[in-house]
Design a protein around this motif. Structure first.
Motif, PDB file in Angstrom:
ATOM      1  N   ASP A  10       0.830  -1.205   0.000  1.00 34.72           N
ATOM      2  CA  ASP A  10       0.000   0.000   0.000  1.00 34.72           C
ATOM      3  C   ASP A  10       0.869   1.261   0.000  1.00 34.72           C
ATOM      4  O   ASP A  10       0.587   2.217  -0.730  1.00 34.72           O
ATOM      5  CB  ASP A  10      -0.934   0.019   1.209  1.00 34.72           C
ATOM      6  CG  ASP A  10      -2.025  -1.035   1.131  1.00 34.72           C
ATOM      7  OD1 ASP A  10      -2.253  -1.592   0.021  1.00 34.72           O
ATOM      8  OD2 ASP A  10      -2.655  -1.307   2.174  1.00 34.72           O
ATOM      9  N   ALA A  11       1.926   1.269   0.808  1.00 25.18           N
ATOM     10  CA  ALA A  11       2.820   2.423   0.864  1.00 25.18           C
ATOM     11  C   ALA A  11       3.534   2.615  -0.477  1.00 25.18           C
ATOM     12  O   ALA A  11       3.711   3.750  -0.936  1.00 25.18           O
ATOM     13  CB  ALA A  11       3.834   2.249   1.991  1.00 25.18           C
ATOM     14  N   ILE A  12       3.925   1.530  -1.116  1.00 26.27           N
ATOM     15  CA  ILE A  12       4.584   1.622  -2.420  1.00 26.27           C
ATOM     16  C   ILE A  12       3.616   2.180  -3.458  1.00 26.27           C
ATOM     17  O   ILE A  12       4.001   2.996  -4.300  1.00 26.27           O
ATOM     18  CB  ILE A  12       5.149   0.261  -2.861  1.00 26.27           C
ATOM     19  CG1 ILE A  12       6.304  -0.148  -1.950  1.00 26.27           C
ATOM     20  CG2 ILE A  12       5.610   0.301  -4.312  1.00 26.27           C
ATOM     21  CD1 ILE A  12       6.759  -1.589  -2.148  1.00 26.27           C
ATOM     22  N   GLU A  13       2.376   1.766  -3.412  1.00 27.03           N
ATOM     23  CA  GLU A  13       1.387   2.263  -4.373  1.00 27.03           C
ATOM     24  C   GLU A  13       1.183   3.765  -4.228  1.00 27.03           C
ATOM     25  O   GLU A  13       1.060   4.485  -5.228  1.00 27.03           O
ATOM     26  CB  GLU A  13       0.063   1.516  -4.230  1.00 27.03           C
ATOM     27  CG  GLU A  13       0.120   0.073  -4.698  1.00 27.03           C
ATOM     28  CD  GLU A  13       0.579  -0.070  -6.137  1.00 27.03           C
ATOM     29  OE1 GLU A  13       0.127   0.703  -7.017  1.00 27.03           O
ATOM     30  OE2 GLU A  13       1.416  -0.949  -6.402  1.00 27.03           O
ATOM     31  N   VAL A  14       1.138   4.260  -3.007  1.00 25.97           N
ATOM     32  CA  VAL A  14       1.018   5.705  -2.779  1.00 25.97           C
ATOM     33  C   VAL A  14       2.274   6.403  -3.301  1.00 25.97           C
ATOM     34  O   VAL A  14       2.197   7.438  -3.968  1.00 25.97           O
ATOM     35  CB  VAL A  14       0.783   6.019  -1.281  1.00 25.97           C
ATOM     36  CG1 VAL A  14       0.899   7.504  -1.005  1.00 25.97           C
ATOM     37  CG2 VAL A  14      -0.573   5.487  -0.840  1.00 25.97           C
ATOM     38  N   PHE A  15       3.440   5.851  -3.000  1.00 23.74           N
ATOM     39  CA  PHE A  15       4.717   6.394  -3.459  1.00 23.74           C
ATOM     40  C   PHE A  15       4.770   6.400  -4.981  1.00 23.74           C
ATOM     41  O   PHE A  15       5.259   7.356  -5.597  1.00 23.74           O
ATOM     42  CB  PHE A  15       5.848   5.556  -2.857  1.00 23.74           C
ATOM     43  CG  PHE A  15       7.239   6.002  -3.191  1.00 23.74           C
ATOM     44  CD1 PHE A  15       7.599   7.327  -3.206  1.00 23.74           C
ATOM     45  CD2 PHE A  15       8.217   5.055  -3.469  1.00 23.74           C
ATOM     46  CE1 PHE A  15       8.902   7.722  -3.502  1.00 23.74           C
ATOM     47  CE2 PHE A  15       9.516   5.434  -3.760  1.00 23.74           C
ATOM     48  CZ  PHE A  15       9.848   6.773  -3.780  1.00 23.74           C
ATOM     49  N   TRP A  16       4.252   5.360  -5.616  1.00 24.81           N
ATOM     50  CA  TRP A  16       4.274   5.239  -7.071  1.00 24.81           C
ATOM     51  C   TRP A  16       3.550   6.405  -7.743  1.00 24.81           C
ATOM     52  O   TRP A  16       3.948   6.858  -8.810  1.00 24.81           O
ATOM     53  CB  TRP A  16       3.646   3.909  -7.497  1.00 24.81           C
ATOM     54  CG  TRP A  16       3.828   3.630  -8.959  1.00 24.81           C
ATOM     55  CD1 TRP A  16       4.891   3.026  -9.556  1.00 24.81           C
ATOM     56  CD2 TRP A  16       2.923   3.953 -10.004  1.00 24.81           C
ATOM     57  NE1 TRP A  16       4.703   2.960 -10.917  1.00 24.81           N
ATOM     58  CE2 TRP A  16       3.493   3.529 -11.219  1.00 24.81           C
ATOM     59  CE3 TRP A  16       1.680   4.580 -10.045  1.00 24.81           C
ATOM     60  CZ2 TRP A  16       2.873   3.711 -12.439  1.00 24.81           C
ATOM     61  CZ3 TRP A  16       1.059   4.756 -11.270  1.00 24.81           C
ATOM     62  CH2 TRP A  16       1.656   4.314 -12.459  1.00 24.81           C
ATOM     63  N   GLN A  17       2.509   6.899  -7.109  1.00 27.29           N
ATOM     64  CA  GLN A  17       1.741   8.010  -7.689  1.00 27.29           C
ATOM     65  C   GLN A  17       2.591   9.268  -7.843  1.00 27.29           C
ATOM     66  O   GLN A  17       2.377  10.043  -8.773  1.00 27.29           O
ATOM     67  CB  GLN A  17       0.505   8.297  -6.849  1.00 27.29           C
ATOM     68  CG  GLN A  17      -0.496   7.173  -6.892  1.00 27.29           C
ATOM     69  CD  GLN A  17      -1.638   7.360  -5.929  1.00 27.29           C
ATOM     70  OE1 GLN A  17      -1.832   8.427  -5.360  1.00 27.29           O
ATOM     71  NE2 GLN A  17      -2.417   6.308  -5.729  1.00 27.29           N
ATOM     72  N   SER A  18       3.548   9.469  -6.956  1.00 23.25           N
ATOM     73  CA  SER A  18       4.385  10.659  -7.045  1.00 23.25           C
ATOM     74  C   SER A  18       5.747  10.384  -7.687  1.00 23.25           C
ATOM     75  O   SER A  18       6.382  11.304  -8.196  1.00 23.25           O
ATOM     76  CB  SER A  18       4.598  11.274  -5.662  1.00 23.25           C
ATOM     77  OG  SER A  18       5.306  10.388  -4.826  1.00 23.25           O
ATOM     78  N   ASP A  19       6.193   9.135  -7.655  1.00 22.79           N
ATOM     79  CA  ASP A  19       7.528   8.828  -8.173  1.00 22.79           C
ATOM     80  C   ASP A  19       7.587   7.380  -8.672  1.00 22.79           C
ATOM     81  O   ASP A  19       8.141   6.495  -8.020  1.00 22.79           O
ATOM     82  CB  ASP A  19       8.571   9.046  -7.072  1.00 22.79           C
ATOM     83  CG  ASP A  19       9.907   9.444  -7.621  1.00 22.79           C
ATOM     84  OD1 ASP A  19      10.235   9.034  -8.755  1.00 22.79           O
ATOM     85  OD2 ASP A  19      10.627  10.174  -6.924  1.00 22.79           O
ATOM     86  N   PRO A  20       7.016   7.136  -9.858  1.00 23.96           N
ATOM     87  CA  PRO A  20       6.888   5.753 -10.341  1.00 23.96           C
ATOM     88  C   PRO A  20       8.205   5.009 -10.530  1.00 23.96           C
ATOM     89  O   PRO A  20       8.280   3.820 -10.237  1.00 23.96           O
ATOM     90  CB  PRO A  20       6.132   5.882 -11.664  1.00 23.96           C
ATOM     91  CG  PRO A  20       5.972   7.315 -11.944  1.00 23.96           C
ATOM     92  CD  PRO A  20       6.401   8.100 -10.757  1.00 23.96           C
ATOM     93  N   LEU A  21       9.240   5.675 -11.000  1.00 20.65           N
ATOM     94  CA  LEU A  21      10.501   4.968 -11.243  1.00 20.65           C
ATOM     95  C   LEU A  21      11.112   4.463  -9.940  1.00 20.65           C
ATOM     96  O   LEU A  21      11.544   3.309  -9.851  1.00 20.65           O
ATOM     97  CB  LEU A  21      11.494   5.868 -11.982  1.00 20.65           C
ATOM     98  CG  LEU A  21      12.801   5.219 -12.410  1.00 20.65           C
ATOM     99  CD1 LEU A  21      12.541   4.025 -13.340  1.00 20.65           C
ATOM    100  CD2 LEU A  21      13.691   6.229 -13.102  1.00 20.65           C
ATOM    101  N   LYS A  22      11.114   5.295  -8.926  1.00 19.71           N
ATOM    102  CA  LYS A  22      11.666   4.874  -7.641  1.00 19.71           C
ATOM    103  C   LYS A  22      10.804   3.771  -7.022  1.00 19.71           C
ATOM    104  O   LYS A  22      11.318   2.824  -6.431  1.00 19.71           O
ATOM    105  CB  LYS A  22      11.796   6.056  -6.698  1.00 19.71           C
ATOM    106  CG  LYS A  22      12.883   7.033  -7.118  1.00 19.71           C
ATOM    107  CD  LYS A  22      12.963   8.201  -6.151  1.00 19.71           C
ATOM    108  CE  LYS A  22      13.992   9.219  -6.581  1.00 19.71           C
ATOM    109  NZ  LYS A  22      13.478  10.163  -7.556  1.00 19.71           N
ATOM    110  N   ALA A  23       9.504   3.883  -7.170  1.00 19.26           N
ATOM    111  CA  ALA A  23       8.613   2.847  -6.646  1.00 19.26           C
ATOM    112  C   ALA A  23       8.816   1.530  -7.391  1.00 19.26           C
ATOM    113  O   ALA A  23       8.790   0.456  -6.775  1.00 19.26           O
ATOM    114  CB  ALA A  23       7.156   3.304  -6.740  1.00 19.26           C
ATOM    115  N   ASP A  24       9.039   1.605  -8.690  1.00 21.49           N
ATOM    116  CA  ASP A  24       9.308   0.383  -9.455  1.00 21.49           C
ATOM    117  C   ASP A  24      10.606  -0.275  -8.996  1.00 21.49           C
ATOM    118  O   ASP A  24      10.699  -1.507  -8.928  1.00 21.49           O
ATOM    119  CB  ASP A  24       9.374   0.679 -10.951  1.00 21.49           C
ATOM    120  CG  ASP A  24       8.006   0.941 -11.561  1.00 21.49           C
ATOM    121  OD1 ASP A  24       6.988   0.590 -10.932  1.00 21.49           O
ATOM    122  OD2 ASP A  24       7.960   1.509 -12.673  1.00 21.49           O
TER     123      ASP A  24
END
Length: 69
Positions: A10-24
């Motif tokens: 869940d935290a990664i999904e929220v992070f992905w919204q603002s910074d997809p490359l880092k979340a990936d």
């Protein structure tokens, strides 16, 4: 425990919204089991950039998971 993985996801999904490359990068390291070099190569970034992204992502996710509730 599974609950921890769900919270992390869940935290990664929220992070992905603002910074997809880092979340990936986080997804590849945590869920796909890739090492830093393998993840960097797959994402088309240098190992040094992956190291910086990883450090930043860990801090963001730590804050998201362990902030006072």
């Amino acid at each position: 425990p599974p609950a921890d993985f769900l919270e992390l996801n869940d935290a990664i999904e929220v992070f992905w919204q603002s910074d997809p490359l880092k979340a990936d990068l986080v997804k590849l390291r945590c869920f796909a089991g890739l090492n830093q070099g393998e993840a960097a190569e797959l994402l088309g970034i240098s190992r040094a950039t992956a190291d910086r992204y990883w450090a930043y992502a860990k801090l963001r996710l730590y804050r998201a998971l362990y902030r006072e509730k």
